[in-house]
Design an enzyme around this catalytic site. Structure first.
Site, PDB file in Angstrom:
ATOM      1  CE  LYS A 288      -4.047   0.240   2.196  1.00 59.73           C
ATOM      2  NZ  LYS A 288      -5.101   0.245   3.072  1.00 59.73           N
ATOM      3  CD  GLU A 374     -19.257  -4.784   7.605  1.00 63.47           C
ATOM      4  OE1 GLU A 374     -18.534  -3.943   7.215  1.00 63.47           O
ATOM      5  OE2 GLU A 374     -19.258  -6.060   6.954  1.00 63.47           O
ATOM      6  NE  ARG A 402     -21.216  -5.516   3.019  1.00 62.77           N
ATOM      7  CZ  ARG A 402     -20.014  -6.139   2.383  1.00 62.77           C
ATOM      8  NH1 ARG A 402     -19.349  -6.608   3.210  1.00 62.77           N
ATOM      9  NH2 ARG A 402     -19.948  -6.195   1.206  1.00 62.77           N
TER      10      ARG A 402
END
Length: 633
Positions: A288, A374, A402
């Protein structure tokens, strides 16, 4: 183009079509990758956005477009915020400077924006399921193109990804999954030996040879037993040297790990996998923030960042402003946890975004980040609550959707003391439709046993958290993204009485019943209207969506014939609907005129929060205009 990208772009300006990438030399593709980074850094420094993830996949994107034809093949990005380089190379180079601005390019793949965006995605872990659908549809229609899911940046932590892998492996058709592993600890990089083993064991001629050998061994006496030993031996050999056994268990052909910044090696691998029968997973290792030192050093901060100085990576601090709701929540929860050892904090891969970083540092034994899961977060919290703890689940409003089933069945049905803190309730700004918390009032207020609150300012948020923790049952609090209104946050707080609001502005001509982030703009609108017209409007801060402050509202119904409800949620099934239902059930609607103000029955596009609220008519000016219509001014 951004000012930063106007200088010396030798290769990128020649790439006007995705096909152009394949025609470049290896040296030109290396230059192209650096020029793409230059453009991404320049644009994100001005517009904000997901910088570190996008910088990490530049070479991967170049390789994909050199090996596949997005005009024919289907490429599905996951998470979608990794697709900045893809946008630049698929005909949106000249528009890229408009990224995340109102009327400009979306920060995520969007089919309505480009024919090269084959599936819309703003959250995570959806790519494998979506790509599988595209692949099966291809086969049913007798077509012959490749379907590629590019999944990464934590997306493999969610169960949905594995549900997709499970079906794809059972189906056995052609599907390519590229796992972008940007140091998320799914597996270790065991180097060239692993790459050699996985590549050689999965080439087409090897697979044909394996089938022939299996057929021959099967024809021998005791061939079945012998094949069992052979298979176990192969699996043990591969699992010892490679991280591929997990994916082989899903019946995927596994290749990797592969250096995700080696463009030419990636192109070679992608061309190889086109000839492999059945589903394939290519494991790619990336970093990243690649190529930009500030983002490499602090990828978490530069994951999603606001404007910054591109040369240094430093953010110019604005003048003194109020703390954010997120910060106030984090401080209040930490204080509550220090006072009560039963309080625990849970989040789904968003410790910084939900204000829980300090909590994680100071009380690590009572902080849990479950990853992008979630649904699991909610049921996990239910288990803690069943055992006597007071879990607080902090998740963005849009992502809490979700876990709806778990909220209903695992928490509310059992009346467990789980507190849901929904950050980013309402319009979030530049991330757009996939991230706006536009629906939580509608999808939570009808669930039995749940109390639901929204603070009118940051000063009320600690008291609402105290209310939820003292309640002894399911509770939810929604609050907006961004800074508070500047009211002092009390150091000592007491719980609010359930179902009690506050008349925060006196008036005689009409009544505004507001909730959450719209309370203070309603007061300002009433003040402005009084100054301009002399008409005096009262404002009631409801505080509670459920239970509504019914007694107070019925008393106000006898005093004010003109009502305006204001909320930062869709009108359908929202706060205004709840007020109307209550008035109707109580027989108090006769003689009342009630107008509702809220978000439209549509997906609101991306843009600055201030501009979007104005567009939807829920800012101070919009509320004042709605009052003028109500009063027939």
């Amino acid at each position: 183009m951004t000012p930063m990208s106007d200088t010396a772009l030798r290769i990128l300006t020649r790439v006007t079509h995705p096909h152009d990438v394949a025609g470049l030399s290896a040296e030109e593709r290396t230059v192209l990758a650096e020029e793409i980074r230059q453009v991404i850094i320049g644009t994100v420094s001005m517009n904000g956005g997901h910088l570190a993830p996008s910088l990490g996949v530049v070479e991967l994107t170049v390789a994909l477009l050199a090996a596949f034809d997005p005009g024919r093949d289907k490429l599905v990005w996951d998470v979608g915020h990794q697709a900045y380089a893809y946008k630049i190379l698929t005909g949106r180079q000249e528009e890229f400077h408009t990224l995340r601005t109102m009327g400009g390019l979306s920060g995520f793949p969007r089919p309505a924006e480009s024919p090269y965006d084959h599936f819309g995605v703003g959250h995570s872990s959806t790519s494998i399921s979506a790509a599988l659908g595209l692949a099966m549809a291809r086969d049913r229609k007798g077509e012959d193109h490749d379907v590629v899911a590019i999944i990464g940046d934590g997306s493999m932590t969610a169960g949905l990804a594995y549900e997709g892998l499970n079906q794809a492996g059972g189906w056995g058709g052609r599907l390519i999954v590229v796992l972008n592993d940007n140091e998320m600890s799914i597996s270790k990089n065991v180097g060239a030996l692993s790459l050699f083993l996985s590549r050689k064991l999965n080439q087409r001629w090897v697979k044909r040879l394996k089938k022939d050998m299996e057929s021959w061994i099967g024809s021998l006496p005791y061939g079945g037993d012998l094949m069992g030993y052979v298979r176990r031996g192969e699996e043990s050999f591969k699992s010892f040297f490679t991280p591929g056994m997990l994916f082989e268990a899903f019946r995927f052909n596994y290749l990797g790990p592969i250096d995700g910044h080696n463009t030419e090696r990636l192109i070679e691998v992608f061309k190889e996998v086109k000839d492999i029968e059945g589903p394939v997973l290519v494991h790619v290792l990336t970093k990243k923030g690649r190529g930009y030192e500030p983002a490499e050093s602090n990828p978490t901060y530069f994951h999603g960042v606001g404007c910054f100085e591109p040369e240094t990576g430093l953010v110019e601090k604005p003048g003194v402003c109020a703390p954010s709701y997120t910060q106030v929540f984090g401080d209040a929860l930490l204080a509550a946890a220090k006072a009560d050892p039963r309080v625990m904090a849970i989040t789904a891969a968003m410790p910084e975004g939900t204000g829980l970083s300090r909590f994680a540092t100071e009380l690590p034994e009572r902080f849990v980040d479950v990853g992008i899961c979630e649904q699991h977060a909610v049921t996990f919290a239910a288990g803690l609550a069943m055992a006597g703890f007071k879990p607080v689940v902090a998740i963005y409003s849009t992502f809490m959707q979700r876990s709806y089933d778990q909220i209903v069945h695992d928490v509310c049905l059992q009346e467990l003391p789980v507190t849901f803190c929904l950050d980013r309730g309402g319009l979030v700004g530049e991330d757009g439709a996939t991230h706006h918390g536009a629906f939580d009032i509608s999808y939570l207020r009808h669930i039995p046993n749940l109390i639901f609150m929204a603070p009118g300012s940051e000063a009320e948020l600690p008291a609402m958290l105290a209310t939820a923790l003292a309640h002894g049952g399911p509770a939810a609090i929604r609050y907006p993204r961004g800074a508070g209104v500047g009211l002092p946050v009390p150091r000592v707080v007491d719980p609010f009485p359930l179902g009690r609001g506050e008349l925060v502005r006196q008036g005689s001509d009409a009544l505004v019943v507001a909730i959450g982030s719209r309370v203070m703009p309603a007061v300002a609108a009433a003040d402005a209207l009084a100054a301009e017209t002399g008409r005096d409007v009262a404002v009631f801060n409801a505080r509670f969506i459920k239970p509504l402050p019914e007694a107070q509202l019925l008393e106000l119904a006898g005093r004010y014939p003109l009502w305006l409800t204001v909320e930062e949620n869709v009108l359908q099934g929202g706060f205004g609907s709840a007020v109307l239902e209550m008035l109707s059930d109580a027989g108090a609607l006769a003689g009342l005129t009630v107008h509702r103000l809220g978000l439209p029955d549509d997906f609101v596009e991306h843009g600055a929060q201030k501009a979007l609220r104005a567009l939807c008519g829920i800012d101070q000016s919009g509320i004042k205009a709605a009052l003028a219509r109500l009063l027939k001014l």
